[in-house]
Design an enzyme around this catalytic site. Structure first.
Site: not given
Ligand code: CAA
Length: 390
Positions: A132, A134, A139, A164, A275, A345, A347, A371
């Site tokens: 996801l 980039e 965020s 990733i 300890r 704890i 130290g 995440e």
């Molecule tokens: N379920 C379904 N749909 C959802 C949703 C959910 N939980 N949350 C949002 N949506 C949908 C919304 O309904 C909206 O739909 P429409 O465009 O059709 O209206 C769309 O998604 C956009 O939602 P927002 O307007 O809320 O979007 P936003 O730009 O304000 O972003 C955010 C919201 C919560 C900040 C989101 O971008 C986010 O979660 N960011 C963090 C990204 C993230 O968690 N990355 C993790 C990468 S994976 C990882 O880390 C794995 C690893 O290494 C182990």
């Protein structure tokens, strides 16, 4: 008032789940914990731990039986990840990221795609990563620029994914890419990409603070041409699928955090009893006792919230989004506090690589970041509360 018989099972883990916990603990004590320090020291994927998890069917327990998996429910999967993390945080990313990578398929893919890609993961022959983030879209995930352009009955992918987890080790990747420029969250779609697809390559492993046994790399897509049937779910439905997936898997990161924190508390308890200072075990000093008490209390609160979130994940309840974010955020903050206190704890000894708590403290930090940062979790929670879904 209930009878003792009626009260049995009231708000406690079912017997089957307690047995799973014990089984995972036994495997991890014998075959995962012994590799944890070396994987960290050498920044090497803990292959022996992977093999031990595969032999016991704990490497991707969530895969349903119809695809050859163990069919563990969300709570059982949480218990597996918690127990693996207690022994080795990097290894716990094996079951956690296998769930993260495959959940978009389970939630949205055609039956044909599920039949093709899930059985190899269930058999332990392939792992599945999730692409996801980039370089310029962390965020703010909607702002991704990786493109998938349709060309007849194929899509052609171009772009870069960053951070990733298990990149290079995984055979399969769920990749989110823009299929309709300018349509923001409604112009993103999800695809299965294979490591062997022409044009897929990987960056150098990131040099990280913790979870060093789990490779984190960039993934490059250079004119990667894939058949259109690798589309997961509806065209333009990828962003919603990505968010829905994270609702479930934030619960698994909560479990990972919980396990890391519990591992540190276990170690600190043993150390405090052994300890000797000022002529007695340091466990006899109230200053240490209060720290241990707080560590145990916070971990138990995180555990209850995580298991409650797991139930919601299994049922896909309307308040899962809130609970997933709350559990991840709370458990990650607790893991950071508890592991830091464990180092305190021990130290000076705690500050060295001769003891595992410094590794646990470094490993805990990532749970506040990935995440979705804990700041993003608070955005998610507040939005859900304001919608009446908290
Ligand atoms: N379920 C379904 N749909 C959802 C949703 C959910 N939980 N949350 C949002 N949506 C949908 C919304 O309904 C909206 O739909 P429409 O465009 O059709 O209206 C769309 O998604 C956009 O939602 P927002 O307007 O809320 O979007 P936003 O730009 O304000 O972003 C955010 C919201 C919560 C900040 C989101 O971008 C986010 O979660 N960011 C963090 C990204 C993230 O968690 N990355 C993790 C990468 S994976 C990882 O880390 C794995 C690893 O290494 C182990």
């Amino acid at each position: 008032m209930m009878t003792a018989g009626q009260a049995a099972g009231l708000y406690e883990l079912p017997e089957e789940h307690r047995e799973i916990r014990q089984a995972v603990r036994d495997v991890c004590d014998a075959k995962v914990r012994p590799n944890a320090a070396e994987a960290d020291e050498n920044s090497e994927f803990p292959r022996k731990s992977y093999e031990a998890l595969v032999s016991a069917d704990f490497h991707a327990p969530h895969i349903p039986e119809q695809y050859g998996g163990a069919g563990a429910d969300a709570l059982a999967t949480v218990l597996v990840i918690e127990e693996v993390a207690r022994a080795c945080a990097a290894s716990s990313l094996i079951p956690a990221v296998n769930k993260l990578g495959t959940l978009p398929l389970l939630l949205g893919a055609s039956e044909e795609l599920k039949q093709r890609y899930l059985p190899p993961v269930a058999r332990g022959e392939a792992m599945f990563s999730y692409c996801l983030s980039e370089p310029e879209a962390g965020s703010d995930a909607v702002s991704m620029t990786t493109r998938a352009d349709q060309d007849g009955d194929h899509y052609v992918l171009n772009g870069v994914k960053r951070w990733i987890t298990n990149a290079g080790e995984s055979e399969y990747y769920t990749v989110f890419a823009v299929t309709e420029a300018g349509a923001r969250s409604r112009g993103i779609s999800a695809f299965v990409v294979e490591k062997s697809d022409e044009g897929v390559s990987f960056g150098a492993p990131e040099k990280k603070l913790g979870i060093k046994g789990s490779p984190t790399r960039e993934v490059y897509f250079d004119n990667v041409r894939i058949p259109a049937d690798r589309l997961i779910g509806p065209l333009g439905g990828g962003f919603a699928l990505a968010m829905q997936t994270l609702d479930h898997t934030r619960v698994t990161i909560a479990a990972q955090a919980l396990g890391i924190g519990q591992g540190a508390l276990d170690y600190a308890l043993g150390y405090a009893l052994e300890r000797q200072q000022f002529g007695k075990a340091i466990a006899e000093f109230q200053g240490i006792q209060f720290m241990l008490a707080d560590m145990g209390m916070k971990l138990e609160a995180a555990r209850q919230l995580t298991y409650a979130a797991a139930g919601r994940s299994e049922r896909s309840d309307a308040d899962l989004t809130y609970f997933g974010a709350a559990a991840k955020c709370f458990a990650a903050d607790v893991a950071m506090e508890v592991t830091t206190d464990a180092v305190q704890i021990l130290g000076g000894y705690g500050y060295t690589k001769d003891y595992p708590v410094e590794r646990m403290m470094r490993d805990a930090k990532i749970t506040q970041i990935y995440e979705g940062t804990n700041q993003v979790q608070r955005i998610v929670m507040a939005r859900q509360l304001l919608k009446g879904l908290g």
